[in-house]
Design a protein around this motif. Sequence first.
Motif, short mmCIF file in Angstrom:
data_model
loop_
_atom_site.label_atom_id
_atom_site.label_comp_id
_atom_site.label_asym_id
_atom_site.label_seq_id
_atom_site.Cartn_x
_atom_site.Cartn_y
_atom_site.Cartn_z
N VAL A 1 0.58 7.57 9.96
CA VAL A 1 1.46 7.73 8.76
C VAL A 1 2.64 8.62 9.02
CG1 VAL A 1 1.81 7.33 6.52
CG2 VAL A 1 -0.37 6.32 7.63
N SER A 2 3.64 8.56 8.98
CA SER A 2 4.88 9.43 9.22
C SER A 2 5.61 9.28 7.80
CB SER A 2 5.76 9.33 10.27
OG SER A 2 4.84 9.46 11.67
N ILE A 3 5.89 10.35 7.08
CA ILE A 3 6.66 10.45 5.94
C ILE A 3 7.84 11.33 6.00
CG2 ILE A 3 6.29 10.80 3.65
CD1 ILE A 3 3.42 10.03 3.88
N TYR A 4 8.84 10.85 5.59
CA TYR A 4 10.25 11.71 5.40
C TYR A 4 9.86 12.42 4.15
CZ TYR A 4 14.85 13.27 4.29
OH TYR A 4 15.96 13.79 3.93
N GLY A 5 9.83 13.82 4.18
CA GLY A 5 9.56 14.75 3.02
C GLY A 5 7.96 15.04 3.03
N THR A 6 7.47 15.08 1.71
CA THR A 6 5.95 15.57 1.74
C THR A 6 5.44 14.48 0.71
OG1 THR A 6 6.62 17.14 0.13
CG2 THR A 6 6.41 17.78 2.46
N ALA A 7 4.05 14.41 0.70
CA ALA A 7 3.27 13.76 -0.24
C ALA A 7 2.11 14.57 -0.72
CB ALA A 7 2.92 12.60 0.44
N ASP A 8 1.53 14.46 -1.74
CA ASP A 8 0.35 15.63 -2.12
C ASP A 8 -0.77 14.71 -1.50
OD1 ASP A 8 -0.66 13.66 -3.90
OD2 ASP A 8 0.46 14.49 -5.66
N ARG A 9 -2.01 15.51 -1.60
CA ARG A 9 -3.22 15.03 -0.86
C ARG A 9 -4.02 13.95 -1.41
NH1 ARG A 9 -6.12 18.02 2.83
NH2 ARG A 9 -8.55 17.40 2.85
N SER A 10 -3.69 13.90 -2.82
CA SER A 10 -4.43 12.78 -3.60
C SER A 10 -3.62 11.37 -3.36
CB SER A 10 -4.37 13.20 -5.06
OG SER A 10 -2.91 13.00 -5.77
N SER B 1 -3.92 9.43 10.13
CA SER B 1 -3.38 10.70 10.33
C SER B 1 -2.03 10.75 9.55
CB SER B 1 -3.52 11.06 11.64
OG SER B 1 -2.47 10.40 12.41
N TYR B 2 -1.62 12.01 9.07
CA TYR B 2 -0.52 11.92 8.55
C TYR B 2 0.53 12.88 9.05
CZ TYR B 2 -2.47 9.06 4.83
OH TYR B 2 -3.07 8.03 4.16
N THR B 3 1.86 12.73 9.37
CA THR B 3 2.68 13.53 9.49
C THR B 3 3.85 13.44 8.31
OG1 THR B 3 2.31 13.18 11.84
CG2 THR B 3 4.34 14.38 11.24
N ASP B 4 4.18 14.64 7.89
CA ASP B 4 5.09 14.98 7.03
C ASP B 4 6.48 15.51 7.81
OD1 ASP B 4 3.21 13.95 4.90
OD2 ASP B 4 3.21 16.05 4.23
N THR B 5 7.86 15.18 7.55
CA THR B 5 8.73 15.58 8.32
C THR B 5 9.89 15.89 7.40
OG1 THR B 5 10.12 15.60 10.21
CG2 THR B 5 9.58 13.62 9.32
N PRO B 6 10.49 16.95 7.43
CA PRO B 6 11.79 17.21 6.74
C PRO B 6 13.03 16.41 7.42
CG PRO B 6 11.39 19.21 7.91
CD PRO B 6 10.02 18.17 8.06
N ASP B 7 12.97 16.25 8.60
CA ASP B 7 14.04 15.61 9.44
C ASP B 7 13.58 14.13 9.94
OD1 ASP B 7 15.37 18.17 9.95
OD2 ASP B 7 13.64 18.79 10.98
N TRP B 8 14.55 13.37 9.42
CA TRP B 8 14.44 12.00 9.60
C TRP B 8 15.78 11.43 10.06
CZ3 TRP B 8 9.53 9.81 9.30
CH2 TRP B 8 9.24 8.64 9.47
N ALA C 1 0.71 -1.09 0.05
CA ALA C 1 0.16 0.10 0.07
C ALA C 1 0.78 1.30 0.01
CB ALA C 1 -0.93 -0.09 1.20
N ILE C 2 2.06 1.20 0.66
CA ILE C 2 2.78 2.57 1.02
C ILE C 2 3.28 3.04 -0.68
CG2 ILE C 2 5.19 1.29 1.12
CD1 ILE C 2 3.62 4.38 2.99
N THR C 3 3.53 2.26 -1.48
CA THR C 3 3.82 2.56 -2.88
C THR C 3 2.60 3.80 -3.36
OG1 THR C 3 2.57 0.53 -4.00
CG2 THR C 3 4.85 0.37 -3.61
N ALA C 4 1.54 3.77 -2.80
CA ALA C 4 0.53 4.75 -3.26
C ALA C 4 1.07 6.43 -3.08
CB ALA C 4 -0.69 4.69 -2.58
N ILE C 5 2.16 6.35 -2.04
CA ILE C 5 3.06 7.49 -2.04
C ILE C 5 4.30 7.46 -2.84
CG2 ILE C 5 4.33 9.07 -0.44
CD1 ILE C 5 1.37 8.72 0.42
N PRO C 6 4.22 8.43 -3.84
CA PRO C 6 5.39 8.42 -4.90
C PRO C 6 6.77 8.48 -4.19
CG PRO C 6 3.79 9.84 -5.61
CD PRO C 6 3.57 9.57 -4.16
N GLY C 7 7.50 7.67 -4.41
CA GLY C 7 9.04 7.39 -3.94
C GLY C 7 8.85 6.50 -2.91
#
Length: 113
Positions: A63-72, A99-106, A27-33
Amino acid sequence: MPFINIKTNAAVSAEKEDSIKTAMGQAITAIPGKSESWLMVGIEPEYKLWFKGTSDPAAMVQVSIYGTADRSAKNKLTGKISEIIGDELGISPSRIYVSYTDTPDWGWNGANF
């Protein structure tokens, strides 16, 4: 470097844990990269959790993501997560929060990316 943490008041067998972990890897492949090769999954079964005033089966997925992901992309992942939790644990999507958390620091391996 995504992390998916699942808290649920449902019991989760070892077999279901493995199945959920595998499905989240796809499923995580729904987020590009993002891919399973860097995915960490946590499952907290039998968590004390009430939703809408009841202890009926429910789940909180963070869901915590390094960087950002778009809403879609996040919307697509929410659909996949809800489907997985529903199929594996019988929890209605109406009793699942994501819930989602995008972070520039990982950090990893003693340093930050």
